[in-house]
Design a protein around this motif. Structure first.
Motif, PDB file in Angstrom:
ATOM      1  N   LYS B 175     -29.639 -19.281 -55.751  1.00 37.29           N
ATOM      2  CA  LYS B 175     -27.930 -19.473 -55.668  1.00 37.29           C
ATOM      3  C   LYS B 175     -27.202 -19.394 -57.143  1.00 37.29           C
ATOM      4  O   LYS B 175     -26.279 -18.796 -57.167  1.00 37.29           O
ATOM      5  CB  LYS B 175     -27.654 -20.654 -54.917  1.00 37.29           C
ATOM      6  N   ILE B 176     -27.824 -20.225 -58.056  1.00 37.36           N
ATOM      7  CA  ILE B 176     -27.020 -20.532 -59.272  1.00 37.36           C
ATOM      8  C   ILE B 176     -27.322 -19.173 -60.062  1.00 37.36           C
ATOM      9  O   ILE B 176     -26.472 -18.660 -60.531  1.00 37.36           O
ATOM     10  CB  ILE B 176     -27.736 -21.586 -59.948  1.00 37.36           C
ATOM     11  N   LEU B 177     -28.434 -18.528 -59.723  1.00 35.63           N
ATOM     12  CA  LEU B 177     -28.688 -17.057 -60.408  1.00 35.63           C
ATOM     13  C   LEU B 177     -27.800 -16.107 -59.882  1.00 35.63           C
ATOM     14  O   LEU B 177     -27.178 -15.261 -60.654  1.00 35.63           O
ATOM     15  CB  LEU B 177     -30.276 -16.797 -60.261  1.00 35.63           C
ATOM     16  N   ALA B 178     -27.321 -16.166 -58.640  1.00 33.56           N
ATOM     17  CA  ALA B 178     -26.664 -15.248 -57.936  1.00 33.56           C
ATOM     18  C   ALA B 178     -24.995 -15.627 -58.530  1.00 33.56           C
ATOM     19  O   ALA B 178     -24.357 -14.524 -58.730  1.00 33.56           O
ATOM     20  CB  ALA B 178     -26.452 -15.508 -56.406  1.00 33.56           C
ATOM     21  N   GLU B 179     -24.606 -16.654 -58.650  1.00 33.82           N
ATOM     22  CA  GLU B 179     -23.516 -16.974 -59.203  1.00 33.82           C
ATOM     23  C   GLU B 179     -23.172 -16.535 -60.706  1.00 33.82           C
ATOM     24  O   GLU B 179     -22.281 -16.068 -60.923  1.00 33.82           O
ATOM     25  CB  GLU B 179     -23.276 -18.770 -59.094  1.00 33.82           C
ATOM     26  N   GLN B 180     -24.460 -16.877 -61.225  1.00 38.03           N
ATOM     27  CA  GLN B 180     -24.218 -16.224 -62.727  1.00 38.03           C
ATOM     28  C   GLN B 180     -24.034 -14.742 -62.747  1.00 38.03           C
ATOM     29  O   GLN B 180     -23.338 -13.874 -63.707  1.00 38.03           O
ATOM     30  CB  GLN B 180     -25.428 -16.508 -63.640  1.00 38.03           C
ATOM     31  N   LEU B 181     -24.949 -13.882 -61.914  1.00 40.17           N
ATOM     32  CA  LEU B 181     -24.942 -12.570 -61.693  1.00 40.17           C
ATOM     33  C   LEU B 181     -23.539 -12.027 -61.445  1.00 40.17           C
ATOM     34  O   LEU B 181     -22.908 -11.070 -61.786  1.00 40.17           O
ATOM     35  CB  LEU B 181     -26.105 -12.178 -60.855  1.00 40.17           C
TER      36      LEU B 181
END
Lengths: 244, 421
Positions: B175-181
């Motif tokens: 989820k956090i990775l998606a937010e960063q992307l």
């Protein structure tokens, strides 16, 4: 009829003779008494006569058949009445006799007639359908005897047939045995009851420590030894044997 | 034949008039099969068949605790109770035995995971020189267990918890990775906010023939206790032989014309009939009585002929053993003690009490010496694998061979015993 030729028996794990060099000749039609104290060798001799086990040495012949090699033939012509009540207590008298009769190969109808006949003779007809365990000691003894004579054997072997029962029942059994003998059955009988043996037997042998110490007609033996009865003769002989 | 028939009739009459003997032969095994199957039922049931009650205290009230609860419920193994809110109360409840286990999710648990995951994602996007060492915060999920709870049970719960927490950790990471992307590319990636489950486990039982029969307490206990009951025939059978010897009727039989094998033959026929009757009764109990107690119905497989042959061969082996004990034992006490103890040992070795596969390796090897094991394996082949007559041939041959050997030894011993005189 029966010949014991110098038979001896030493049980395994024993060094002593249970029977030592016994020779007997029993003629057809005799009532032969084998008398002796406990441990004298009566039951060992009796068991060898039945073919339960062979003698260590010597030979036994019944009707010229060897007990050692022709026991199957011998079993057909002998009847055995063991000292114990060798019956099935939960079976009725009739069921016991039917079973033992069938094991002797008696046909169904013949067996039925013979069973009724013997039960009638011994006064047990009305108890025929009762279980043996409900019988008195005397009644059990009588059924025990019938099981051995049902097939009309040529030779009847009796081991203390009237032990442990009242005088009346004993007398009744002995009288019936006389009749069986009169009908042609040879009887070999072991007993502690010397008075009874004196009256009942045509010939006797006294066995002590595995050896026959005397044999012959009871009246003749008593007279020759200067005794008053067989009991006195027995005590005299067995005491002498002990002293030796 | 005439003598055999007479002897069979006599044996039958003696047997049916022995009421205590009949109780041992028929009533005791039926009672045992019901009691033992009931007792073992929960042990042998798959964990998925019953739910474990868990006391669940959610102090987090965020993604972790909610997903964990959802996951535990979804697994179908657990039943969640959220009635208690405090640690001390939960401790009391577990100590009193009301709950076997309690799970306490601490406040801010999800935030702790977020805080742990963020530096990882930042490091992924940072240039190589800007990567920082990460100090993770520890998240402690407390588990309270009843001290009497079995290790296996505890491990089942803990391993399930570990699976769900690591799944949730991965989800948060994604989820956090998606937010960063999204921050970098301006578009939100589709797949990463969903759990990835590309590997799934599909479990099924391996059979040689197609079947849908599932191993359960009934499928184990009915054949197991049938074998046990059959072999317990050693007590009345040996007792019958010793009684005949003691009261002189065996002596009388030996002085009669006929073969000793006629005596043994009649006993074999009658007692084999009894073992077969025991088998029928146990099967009927498995089909009609056990379900009355909420136990599974016995499934007989698809080859009744193989079943009959197994029952007869097992019965023969049991009768042979009874005759051997009755020949060798001198007294009722000897026969009773040796007979029952030896059957219990053979039963233990044979997997009657405890499945052979769960035994230590050495005991598994030793178990093949037990005729009860041969019979049981044959029943298993028929009940659980739809085995045919060909499939059970090895076990059947062993059982019949055992019968022949025991009768041969008994005959030899009886002869030798008389020669001993």
């Amino acid at each position: 009829m029966v010949k014991l030729e110098n038979i001896s028996k030493i049980y395994k794990n024993s060094t002593e003779f249970a029977v030592n060099g016994v020779s007997l000749h029993i003629n057809k039609g005799e009532i032969f008494g084998l008398l002796g104290t406990n441990g004298a060798g009566k039951t060992t001799t009796f068991s060898m006569l039945c073919g339960l086990f062979p003698p260590t040495t010597g030979e036994i012949f019944i009707n010229n058949l060897s007990v050692r090699t022709q026991i199957s033939e011998i079993k057909k012509i002998i009847g055995v009445v063991p000292q114990s009540i060798a019956l099935y207590p939960t079976l009725t008298a009739k069921e016991n006799l039917y079973f033992f009769g069938k094991m002797y190969g008696l046909a169904k109808n013949e067996l039925k007639d013979l069973t009724e006949h013997w039960l009638e003779i011994f006064g047990l007809s009305r108890h025929a359908d009762k279980k043996i365990k409900t019988y008195s000691g005397g009644m059990k003894r009588r059924i025990n005897l019938i099981a051995g004579v049902l097939h009309k054997p040529d030779l009847l072997l009796l081991d203390e047939p009237a032990v442990g029962i009242d005088a009346h029942s004993r007398l009744e059994i002995m009288q019936e045995l006389k009749k069986i003998n009169a009908d042609g059955t040879t009887i070999i009988y072991t007993s502690h009851y010397l008075e009874e043996a004196e009256k009942f037997c045509t010939d006797i042998a006294i066995i002590d420590k595995g050896k026959i110490i005397t044999q012959g007609k009871p009246t003749k033996l008593v007279k020759e030894a200067g005794c008053t009865n067989l009991e006195e003769l027995f005590f005299t002989l067995t005491r002498n044997n002990t002293n030796v | 034949m005439y003598k055999l028939k007479a002897s069979v009739k006599k044996e039958f009459l003696v047997l049916i008039r022995d009421i205590p003997g009949l109780i041992i032969l028929f009533v005791m095994p039926i009672a045992m099969i019901i009691v033992v199957t009931l007792v073992q039922d929960s042990t042998l049931k798959n964990l998925s068949d019953r739910k474990i009650k868990i006391l669940y205290i959610d102090n987090d009230n965020d993604i972790l605790s909610k997903s964990l609860k959802e996951g535990l419920l979804k697994s179908d193994i657990f039943e969640i109770d959220t009635a208690i809110n405090t640690f001390s109360q939960a401790k009391k409840e577990v100590a009193s035995g009301k709950y076997r286990i309690a799970i306490i999710i601490p406040a801010g648990a999800t935030d702790t995971i977020r805080k742990n995951v963020k530096p990882i994602v930042n490091n992924i996007f940072a240039l190589s020189g800007n990567k920082r060492d990460i100090n993770f915060n520890k998240l402690e999920i407390q588990i309270l267990t009843d001290p009497t709870t079995k290790n296996t049970f505890r491990q089942t719960v803990i391993s399930n918890l570990q699976t769900y927490t690591s799944k949730i950790e991965t989800q948060i990471l994604f989820k956090i990775l998606a937010e960063q992307l999204e921050a970098v590319t301006g578009t939100k990636p589709d797949l990463l906010d969903k759990p990835i489950e590309t590997i799934v486990f599909k479990e099924s039982f391996a059979y040689e023939n197609e079947t849908s029969i599932k191993p359960n307490s009934t499928q184990h206990n009915v054949p197991a206790w049938t074998m046990f009951a059959m072999f317990f025939i050693v007590i009345p059978l040996a007792g019958n032989m010793i009684y005949e010897r003691d009261n002189g009727s065996f002596f009388r039989l030996l002085t009669m014309p006929g073969n000793y094998l006629t005596v043994l033959g009649s006993k074999t026929i009658v007692y084999l009939g009894i073992t077969f009757l025991q088998f029928i009764l146990m099967i009927l109990a498995g089909i009609f009585i056990l379900p009355l107690f909420g136990l599974p119905v016995l499934n007989l497989g698809t080859h009744p002929l193989a079943l009959m042959i197994t029952a007869l061969a097992s019965g023969l082996a049991a009768v042979g053993y009874g005759i051997l004990v009755g020949t060798i034992a001198e007294t009722h006490e000897q026969a009773g003690v040796f007979g029952s103890v030896s059957v219990i040992i053979l039963a233990s070795l044979g997997g009657i009490w405890f499945p052979v596969y769960a035994m230590p390796a050495l005991m598994q090897k030793i178990s093949i010496i037990s005729p009860l094991n041969w019979g049981l394996e044959s029943f298993y082949d028929i009940f659980l694998k739809n085995g045919t007559v060909t499939d059970i041939l090895p076990e059947i041959s062993a059982l019949i061979g055992f019968f022949i050997i025991t009768i041969f030894i008994a005959r030899l011993y009886e002869g030798a015993k008389r020669l001993r005189f």
